[in-house]
Design a protein around this motif. Structure first.
Motif, PDB file in Angstrom:
ATOM      1  N   HIS A   1      -6.740  -1.711  -5.591  1.00 46.27           N
ATOM      2  CA  HIS A   1      -6.426  -2.868  -4.745  1.00 46.27           C
ATOM      3  C   HIS A   1      -6.190  -2.522  -3.282  1.00 46.27           C
ATOM      4  O   HIS A   1      -6.520  -3.309  -2.402  1.00 46.27           O
ATOM      5  N   GLU A   2      -5.664  -1.341  -2.978  1.00 41.74           N
ATOM      6  CA  GLU A   2      -5.472  -0.951  -1.573  1.00 41.74           C
ATOM      7  C   GLU A   2      -6.826  -0.753  -0.885  1.00 41.74           C
ATOM      8  O   GLU A   2      -7.015  -1.158   0.261  1.00 41.74           O
TER       9      GLU A   2
ATOM     10  N   PRO B   1       0.827  -1.218   0.000  1.00 42.13           N
ATOM     11  CA  PRO B   1       0.000   0.000   0.000  1.00 42.13           C
ATOM     12  C   PRO B   1       0.860   1.266   0.000  1.00 42.13           C
ATOM     13  O   PRO B   1       1.829   1.358   0.745  1.00 42.13           O
ATOM     14  N   LYS B   2       0.480   2.206  -0.817  1.00 42.54           N
ATOM     15  CA  LYS B   2       1.184   3.482  -0.887  1.00 42.54           C
ATOM     16  C   LYS B   2       0.366   4.614  -0.282  1.00 42.54           C
ATOM     17  O   LYS B   2       0.892   5.636   0.100  1.00 42.54           O
ATOM     18  N   LEU B   3      -0.938   4.417  -0.205  1.00 46.81           N
ATOM     19  CA  LEU B   3      -1.819   5.449   0.339  1.00 46.81           C
ATOM     20  C   LEU B   3      -1.826   5.375   1.861  1.00 46.81           C
ATOM     21  O   LEU B   3      -2.134   4.327   2.431  1.00 46.81           O
ATOM     22  N   ASP B   4      -1.490   6.488   2.516  1.00 44.63           N
ATOM     23  CA  ASP B   4      -1.406   6.499   3.979  1.00 44.63           C
ATOM     24  C   ASP B   4      -2.718   6.066   4.629  1.00 44.63           C
ATOM     25  O   ASP B   4      -2.719   5.284   5.568  1.00 44.63           O
ATOM     26  N   PHE B   5      -3.840   6.589   4.128  1.00 45.02           N
ATOM     27  CA  PHE B   5      -5.109   6.255   4.769  1.00 45.02           C
ATOM     28  C   PHE B   5      -5.441   4.775   4.585  1.00 45.02           C
ATOM     29  O   PHE B   5      -6.067   4.160   5.454  1.00 45.02           O
ATOM     30  N   ALA B   6      -5.013   4.171   3.493  1.00 39.89           N
ATOM     31  CA  ALA B   6      -5.246   2.740   3.289  1.00 39.89           C
ATOM     32  C   ALA B   6      -4.410   1.930   4.274  1.00 39.89           C
ATOM     33  O   ALA B   6      -4.911   0.976   4.883  1.00 39.89           O
TER      34      ALA B   6
ATOM     35  N   ASP C   1      -4.190  -1.557   8.989  1.00 34.71           N
ATOM     36  CA  ASP C   1      -3.702  -1.801  10.358  1.00 34.71           C
ATOM     37  C   ASP C   1      -4.852  -1.837  11.361  1.00 34.71           C
ATOM     38  O   ASP C   1      -4.875  -2.685  12.255  1.00 34.71           O
ATOM     39  N   GLU C   2      -5.808  -0.932  11.195  1.00 35.76           N
ATOM     40  CA  GLU C   2      -6.945  -0.851  12.116  1.00 35.76           C
ATOM     41  C   GLU C   2      -7.759  -2.146  12.107  1.00 35.76           C
ATOM     42  O   GLU C   2      -8.045  -2.728  13.158  1.00 35.76           O
TER      43      GLU C   2
END
Length: 146
Positions: free
Chosen positions: A120-121, A11-16, A21-22
């Protein structure tokens, strides 16, 4: 019960990443979750790598051609799988070009998250959230509302 999530590309998107993780953390009381990111390559090589990593596991392939289910339907499906006894489940998330026919044919179940095509993320975040939701439904917890 062990969930092995195999996804093409990190994943490259921080929010993803935060969402992944959540929901992976939320799933810990219910099941073991392992997420492995595989290298992007040609569609054939990606599918081959996903098949190799998931060998011997019940394979759930995310694909736009798959079945649409409700959250309650997913909970029932997971419950039925658990009753049959497979211990290892693999969710296979392809790259930008999707899966090969060979991989789709090797699936125990092909699941479509939406009629929309999801990056995909985002598909990974939605998948983890829906698996978590299924466990809360199975446990009678107040997360899901009809």
């Amino acid at each position: 019960m062990r969930w092995n999530i195999f996804a093409i590309g990190k994943p490259k998107l921080d929010f993803a990443r935060l969402g992944i993780d959540e929901y992976a953390a939320r799933l810990k009381p219910f099941a073991t979750v392992r997420i492995e990111y595989l290298k992007a390559a040609t569609r054939a090589d990606e599918s081959r790598a996903l098949l190799e990593r998931s060998d011997g596991m019940l394979r759930v392939v995310l694909d736009e051609r798959g079945d649409h289910v409700t959250s309650r339907g997913l909970a029932k499906k997971i419950d039925a799988w658990e009753q049959r006894g497979p211990r290892d489940f693999a969710v296979l998330i392809g790259g930008a070009d999707g899966h090969t026919d060979e991989l789709r044919q090797a699936a125990d179940w092909t699941w479509s998250l939406s009629k929309l095509t999801l990056q995909h993320e985002l598909a990974l975040v939605v998948t983890l959230e829906q698996i978590y939701r299924a466990y809360t439904i199975k446990g009678g917890l107040p997360y899901h509302r009809d």
